[in-house]
Motif scaffolding. Sequence first.
Motif, PDB file in Angstrom:
ATOM      1  N   GLY B 219       0.772  -1.237   0.000  1.00  0.00           N
ATOM      2  CA  GLY B 219       0.000   0.000   0.000  1.00  0.00           C
ATOM      3  C   GLY B 219       0.801   1.283   0.000  1.00  0.00           C
ATOM      4  N   ALA B 220       2.138   1.205  -0.016  1.00  0.00           N
ATOM      5  CA  ALA B 220       2.945   2.422   0.079  1.00  0.00           C
ATOM      6  C   ALA B 220       3.158   3.034  -1.304  1.00  0.00           C
ATOM      7  CB  ALA B 220       4.270   2.119   0.758  1.00  0.00           C
ATOM      8  N   ILE B 221       2.055   3.244  -1.984  1.00  0.00           N
ATOM      9  CA  ILE B 221       2.080   3.803  -3.337  1.00  0.00           C
ATOM     10  C   ILE B 221       0.772   4.553  -3.538  1.00  0.00           C
ATOM     11  CG2 ILE B 221       1.118   1.643  -4.318  1.00  0.00           C
ATOM     12  CD1 ILE B 221       2.890   2.188  -6.814  1.00  0.00           C
ATOM     13  N   GLY B 222       0.827   5.636  -4.310  1.00  0.00           N
ATOM     14  CA  GLY B 222      -0.395   6.382  -4.593  1.00  0.00           C
ATOM     15  C   GLY B 222      -0.192   7.187  -5.862  1.00  0.00           C
ATOM     16  N   ASN B 223      -1.290   7.556  -6.470  1.00  0.00           N
ATOM     17  CA  ASN B 223      -1.244   8.264  -7.747  1.00  0.00           C
ATOM     18  C   ASN B 223      -2.064   9.539  -7.609  1.00  0.00           C
ATOM     19  OD1 ASN B 223      -0.580   8.314 -10.584  1.00  0.00           O
ATOM     20  ND2 ASN B 223      -2.744   7.884 -11.014  1.00  0.00           N
ATOM     21  N   ALA B 224      -1.449  10.690  -7.845  1.00  0.00           N
ATOM     22  CA  ALA B 224      -2.173  11.953  -7.655  1.00  0.00           C
ATOM     23  C   ALA B 224      -1.863  12.927  -8.779  1.00  0.00           C
ATOM     24  CB  ALA B 224      -1.802  12.568  -6.297  1.00  0.00           C
ATOM     25  N   ARG B 225      -2.712  13.960  -8.884  1.00  0.00           N
ATOM     26  CA  ARG B 225      -2.444  15.042  -9.833  1.00  0.00           C
ATOM     27  C   ARG B 225      -1.864  16.207  -9.039  1.00  0.00           C
ATOM     28  NH1 ARG B 225      -3.867  14.929 -14.841  1.00  0.00           N
ATOM     29  NH2 ARG B 225      -4.547  17.099 -15.098  1.00  0.00           N
ATOM     30  N   TRP B 226      -0.629  16.547  -9.416  1.00  0.00           N
ATOM     31  CA  TRP B 226       0.112  17.560  -8.676  1.00  0.00           C
ATOM     32  C   TRP B 226       0.187  18.834  -9.514  1.00  0.00           C
ATOM     33  CZ3 TRP B 226       1.513  15.738  -3.897  1.00  0.00           C
ATOM     34  CH2 TRP B 226       1.587  14.349  -3.740  1.00  0.00           C
ATOM     35  N   THR B 227      -0.021  19.984  -8.862  1.00  0.00           N
ATOM     36  CA  THR B 227       0.030  21.257  -9.572  1.00  0.00           C
ATOM     37  C   THR B 227       1.100  22.150  -8.959  1.00  0.00           C
ATOM     38  OG1 THR B 227      -2.302  21.116 -10.128  1.00  0.00           O
ATOM     39  CG2 THR B 227      -1.308  23.318 -10.226  1.00  0.00           C
ATOM     40  N   GLY B 228       1.864  22.820  -9.853  1.00  0.00           N
ATOM     41  CA  GLY B 228       2.919  23.715  -9.384  1.00  0.00           C
ATOM     42  C   GLY B 228       3.697  24.250 -10.573  1.00  0.00           C
ATOM     43  N   VAL B 229       4.988  24.479 -10.363  1.00  0.00           N
ATOM     44  CA  VAL B 229       5.822  24.955 -11.472  1.00  0.00           C
ATOM     45  C   VAL B 229       6.995  23.994 -11.661  1.00  0.00           C
ATOM     46  CG1 VAL B 229       5.215  27.375 -11.092  1.00  0.00           C
ATOM     47  CG2 VAL B 229       7.288  26.442 -10.026  1.00  0.00           C
ATOM     48  N   SER B 230       7.466  23.940 -12.894  1.00  0.00           N
ATOM     49  CA  SER B 230       8.616  23.096 -13.163  1.00  0.00           C
ATOM     50  C   SER B 230       9.854  23.740 -12.545  1.00  0.00           C
ATOM     51  CB  SER B 230       8.806  22.948 -14.677  1.00  0.00           C
ATOM     52  OG  SER B 230      10.025  22.273 -14.934  1.00  0.00           O
ATOM     53  N   LEU B 231      10.637  22.963 -11.833  1.00  0.00           N
ATOM     54  CA  LEU B 231      11.847  23.515 -11.211  1.00  0.00           C
ATOM     55  C   LEU B 231      12.786  24.093 -12.270  1.00  0.00           C
ATOM     56  CD1 LEU B 231      13.804  24.062  -8.896  1.00  0.00           C
ATOM     57  CD2 LEU B 231      14.433  21.643  -8.906  1.00  0.00           C
ATOM     58  N   LYS B 232      12.744  23.485 -13.442  1.00  0.00           N
ATOM     59  CA  LYS B 232      13.604  23.988 -14.521  1.00  0.00           C
ATOM     60  C   LYS B 232      13.374  25.491 -14.759  1.00  0.00           C
ATOM     61  CE  LYS B 232      14.551  23.180 -19.434  1.00  0.00           C
ATOM     62  NZ  LYS B 232      14.118  22.408 -20.623  1.00  0.00           N
ATOM     63  N   LYS B 233      12.071  25.888 -14.774  1.00  0.00           N
ATOM     64  CA  LYS B 233      11.738  27.300 -15.021  1.00  0.00           C
ATOM     65  C   LYS B 233      12.278  28.184 -13.895  1.00  0.00           C
ATOM     66  CE  LYS B 233       8.930  25.662 -18.256  1.00  0.00           C
ATOM     67  NZ  LYS B 233       9.261  25.638 -19.679  1.00  0.00           N
ATOM     68  N   VAL B 234      12.234  27.679 -12.706  1.00  0.00           N
ATOM     69  CA  VAL B 234      12.690  28.471 -11.554  1.00  0.00           C
ATOM     70  C   VAL B 234      14.212  28.650 -11.620  1.00  0.00           C
ATOM     71  CG1 VAL B 234      12.800  28.566  -9.023  1.00  0.00           C
ATOM     72  CG2 VAL B 234      10.720  27.728 -10.151  1.00  0.00           C
ATOM     73  N   ILE B 235      14.912  27.581 -11.986  1.00  0.00           N
ATOM     74  CA  ILE B 235      16.377  27.684 -12.108  1.00  0.00           C
ATOM     75  C   ILE B 235      16.731  28.640 -13.252  1.00  0.00           C
ATOM     76  CG2 ILE B 235      18.522  26.399 -12.602  1.00  0.00           C
ATOM     77  CD1 ILE B 235      17.362  25.856  -9.792  1.00  0.00           C
ATOM     78  N   LYS B 236      16.010  28.525 -14.352  1.00  0.00           N
ATOM     79  CA  LYS B 236      16.241  29.445 -15.470  1.00  0.00           C
ATOM     80  C   LYS B 236      16.019  30.894 -15.023  1.00  0.00           C
ATOM     81  CE  LYS B 236      17.169  26.445 -18.732  1.00  0.00           C
ATOM     82  NZ  LYS B 236      18.593  26.264 -19.097  1.00  0.00           N
ATOM     83  N   HIS B 237      14.946  31.089 -14.204  1.00  0.00           N
ATOM     84  CA  HIS B 237      14.614  32.406 -13.663  1.00  0.00           C
ATOM     85  C   HIS B 237      15.780  32.956 -12.824  1.00  0.00           C
ATOM     86  CE1 HIS B 237      11.999  35.496 -11.903  1.00  0.00           C
ATOM     87  NE2 HIS B 237      12.362  35.090 -10.684  1.00  0.00           N
ATOM     88  N   CYS B 238      16.574  32.053 -12.256  1.00  0.00           N
ATOM     89  CA  CYS B 238      17.748  32.464 -11.471  1.00  0.00           C
ATOM     90  C   CYS B 238      19.006  32.488 -12.340  1.00  0.00           C
ATOM     91  CB  CYS B 238      17.947  31.539 -10.273  1.00  0.00           C
ATOM     92  SG  CYS B 238      16.574  31.557  -9.109  1.00  0.00           S
ATOM     93  N   GLY B 239      18.835  32.416 -13.629  1.00  0.00           N
ATOM     94  CA  GLY B 239      19.976  32.537 -14.534  1.00  0.00           C
ATOM     95  C   GLY B 239      20.688  31.237 -14.831  1.00  0.00           C
ATOM     96  N   GLY B 240      20.175  30.146 -14.323  1.00  0.00           N
ATOM     97  CA  GLY B 240      20.785  28.840 -14.604  1.00  0.00           C
ATOM     98  C   GLY B 240      21.893  28.494 -13.617  1.00  0.00           C
ATOM     99  N   LEU B 241      22.445  27.281 -13.812  1.00  0.00           N
ATOM    100  CA  LEU B 241      23.509  26.792 -12.923  1.00  0.00           C
ATOM    101  C   LEU B 241      24.867  27.315 -13.388  1.00  0.00           C
ATOM    102  CD1 LEU B 241      22.445  23.065 -12.387  1.00  0.00           C
ATOM    103  CD2 LEU B 241      21.894  25.077 -10.992  1.00  0.00           C
ATOM    104  N   VAL B 242      25.822  27.323 -12.487  1.00  0.00           N
ATOM    105  CA  VAL B 242      27.177  27.799 -12.826  1.00  0.00           C
ATOM    106  C   VAL B 242      28.239  26.825 -12.327  1.00  0.00           C
ATOM    107  CG1 VAL B 242      26.549  30.241 -12.866  1.00  0.00           C
ATOM    108  CG2 VAL B 242      27.280  29.172 -10.689  1.00  0.00           C
ATOM    109  N   ASP B 243      29.471  27.032 -12.794  1.00  0.00           N
ATOM    110  CA  ASP B 243      30.653  26.318 -12.265  1.00  0.00           C
ATOM    111  C   ASP B 243      30.541  24.799 -12.284  1.00  0.00           C
ATOM    112  OD1 ASP B 243      32.068  28.585 -11.812  1.00  0.00           O
ATOM    113  OD2 ASP B 243      31.503  28.749  -9.678  1.00  0.00           O
ATOM    114  N   GLY B 244      29.920  24.259 -13.332  1.00  0.00           N
ATOM    115  CA  GLY B 244      29.859  22.796 -13.451  1.00  0.00           C
ATOM    116  C   GLY B 244      28.904  22.144 -12.488  1.00  0.00           C
ATOM    117  N   ALA B 245      27.981  22.897 -11.898  1.00  0.00           N
ATOM    118  CA  ALA B 245      26.976  22.275 -11.020  1.00  0.00           C
ATOM    119  C   ALA B 245      26.169  21.270 -11.836  1.00  0.00           C
ATOM    120  CB  ALA B 245      26.055  23.338 -10.436  1.00  0.00           C
TER     121      ALA B 245
END
Lengths: 527, 527
Positions: B219-245
């Motif tokens: 029973g340790a499983i479940g299926n749901a509809r999740w709403t939010g923003v893609s983390l990719k967009k948030v990282i892009k909003h911060c200018g992306g990763l640097v220094d080989g992160a």
Amino acid sequence: MAPAEPNALAFRPKGEPPVFEEERKGWKGYIEWEKYPEKKKQAAEILKKYDFPVRHQPPEFQLQPLPKTNPILTGERWKQYHYAMGPNLEKLPDKSWEYVKRRSPRTLSTCSSSLITVNRRGYVSHKRLVESEITPNKDHFVRNHGGIPEIDPQEYTLDISGLVKNPKRLTLADLQNEDLFPRQTNTVTLQCSGTRRMEQIAVYPGDGDELINAPWAEGAIGNARWTGVSLKKVIKHCGGLVDGADNLEFYGADTYFKKGQAYNYVVSVPWRKVKANEVLLAWEMNGEPLPKIHGFPLRTVVFGYIGARSCKWLYEIKGIKGPSQAPVQKKEYLYYTPQVGKQNAMYSNGFSIQDMPVSSAIMSPTDMDQIVHDGSVKLKGWAYSGGGRWPVRVEVSGDGGSVWYEVSPENMSTKYFHGWRLWEIEMPVDAEGWLEFCVRCWDNALNTQPTFVRSAWNWDLHVTSSCHRVKIYSMNRSRPQTAARLKLLEEKGMSILPITQPLEIDLETDEHYDEAMEAMGGRDPKE
Amino acid sequence: MAPAEPNALAFRPKGEPPVFEEERKGWKGYIEWEKYPEKKKQAAEILKKYDFPVRHQPPEFQLQPLPKTNPILTGERWKQYHYAMGPNLEKLPDKSWEYVKRRSPRTLSTCSSSLITVNRRGYVSHKRLVESEITPNKDHFVRNHGGIPEIDPQEYTLDISGLVKNPKRLTLADLQNEDLFPRQTNTVTLQCSGTRRMEQIAVYPGDGDELINAPWAEGAIGNARWTGVSLKKVIKHCGGLVDGADNLEFYGADTYFKKGQAYNYVVSVPWRKVKANEVLLAWEMNGEPLPKIHGFPLRTVVFGYIGARSCKWLYEIKGIKGPSQAPVQKKEYLYYTPQVGKQNAMYSNGFSIQDMPVSSAIMSPTDMDQIVHDGSVKLKGWAYSGGGRWPVRVEVSGDGGSVWYEVSPENMSTKYFHGWRLWEIEMPVDAEGWLEFCVRCWDNALNTQPTFVRSAWNWDLHVTSSCHRVKIYSMNRSRPQTAARLKLLEEKGMSILPITQPLEIDLETDEHYDEAMEAMGGRDPKE
């Protein structure tokens, strides 16, 4: 465990208690049923008045996880049958329990279907059972179906009756008279057909009626030297069988209850078996008088057969045609196919268990043992085959039944036609973690054992002859990583056991981890 | 179950209780550890003064038969860690338990490593879990590692830090501003890597530290509809990763104890995963605000990965090189080979569980069910594969894994890249007695499941992906003998269930028995 109180557990006698008289002077606890159909009918009518407990009896734990501790199956139903039968029978459960308590302190045993102390590993300590080729009397398993009669040997007689030319009544002195009958001693293994039943229960529950009787592990087997006379000689002494008789029926003085009826314990064996001198009337067990719990003063010992045919407190032997129609022979000890159960089981669609098949068990180490070793582990156990066949080869597998190692013949005890062989082997064990050891025996007729419990599962959970398995957790100190961990724990005063106890220390230094990650190129690919 | 009393079970604080202040106004139950090495050190020194219970904790039942009833794992050790840490932490176990109690009355659940109610079949009723493709919030499994923080959404901020070009602090309003970030809703199955762990425990015990945390069934499983923003967009909003992160580290406000240290819950995922838009910062679950027990006000939802990476009560995201060195990422959720255990396990010789493999389960019937049918039995269950792979085919076997039947595609629920599929099948069942049903799923990459538990057993009992098995007792009414027996029982007002309850009636008439014996030529040969 305190002896059960009569009328305990809310048992209330209904009406005036009946009196069923003991049959003979000097025979305590012997009620004769088989000669008196009217008395049997009276007993059945009394039993019919009661609603004996069924649903809430121990068998139900089959459908639940096995109990954490050894359950005490107090056999309430069986006790209540006795309480219902009046003064002479109501005392039997308690008296019988007294006999059980006289056995080896370390030997938990069963004295009847009612007084069973279950030890998941058997009724005698595992390692102790394979310490000696001959099982000491006090350690020998006991499986009775009724209370234990106490018979004065001076008052003892045995009737030879039915389809024999000259029916006779013999005293113990007659039987022991070497001018009449040559004396015979044989090494014979007796085994309950429920031996290792726990393995079947653990995977698939079966008929609860069988479970409460004897939920044995690997200990319901023993090997003893029995002294007495061959039944063949006694039958010859009575002029032989007549009128096409082909079976001999044995009557035991104990009372046996089944589905609302009272009986004496009655079973049979074919004449063919008797003719081969494989049925002994025995009064000695390992050089001592037969213990009361083993049938004093006289029992049959049927070589190579299920223990149930070795009738105790024997008082009559009858020549008959065909197997006995008594319930123990006709309605019990039947072996079904896996597709037969409560929904379709009959007496005729099971086969009657007489000869026992080839089987074996690992008695040391025991299931769930956690072993630190240096590349090998010693295993000990027993191997047996019924019907006059004997163990020729024992093989052990450390991988659940794929690769087998042979036990050297010099590491097996003496061969007997009818006895078990003890064996031991120093098994090479390289692998670590949970391993499944299993054993199989080959007898002289090339019979060997089914590989898995499921291969031979049956409704009454009889004759568990599949390869016996134990899980052991292997820690191989000849492996450097394991040696280092064990050394570290020793230095810190910590134990590796039990393995399930979490380690409180860090499993690795950060430096070692970084080196290992570097060596494997990190967790993820670079591109 | 009553909430635990602080200082219950003989816990005695040692010396003056320390005070670890809550970090922020409006954030109850959030102690910041990661920013203050001195505070961490102080916590470790306090914890070192205690001898927390280990040996007598529940894990020991692994080496004993499983408990008869569902054990309540009260997590004494975990509670005592909190009690030792002074006023702000000692209340957390009780508070967290209050949240658990608000869930579906029929849903037993876990709120933390300390407050686990074990149901061997899972924390939500078996049949209920597969009633709908989307799991209602109140029924969705919960697996937390610490107490539940209560965060005022007005006071909530998320820090984007570390190796990003423009570190930022964002409010919930910023994240929900559709001018800044496109909103996204995805159907995603989350699964604890401990799902079906009970199957591993039942055959071979493993590390007790894992057992007390989550001894799950299916029973340790479940299926749901999740709403939010893609983390990719948030990282892009911060200018992306640097220094080989190449990884992103998530910080949860809950306190996590491990081997005598206090931490915040910290895990990481590779940037590659984020770039694929497979990591959501979610504030809604099935159209409702995230429940507190599921991480309110913001959590990550990492598609196709082990649930442990979907960090709840998220307060910081950090760009880093390589996976997180925090203990949940580095020292937990490791998958070992079967030869690795207490004697040789390290962090570097397990592999880190991220993507989940293909798996499935039969949710109806359940293990040990006894079924009367007319030649077919309906089975229902779930199937799932991680990493963006999806269930293409589900197969069921009625014989333990030899002959397989395909579930028709029309009997499977909608396909999603990251969601489970529910399935059902009407299985032809001819055989009677105990049958072993098992299921396997094939995903779109042709992955399927190992056949037996042993095939993939591992020390920490993670990711039980072997074919899921249930034993059922089959009674086929289309067989005449079974039909006759069932009719007879019905006439007599007796039940065939439970099958282990002995039948009180005779199994066969004497006449039928005699005919059957005649037909088979008796029990023994004539010559």
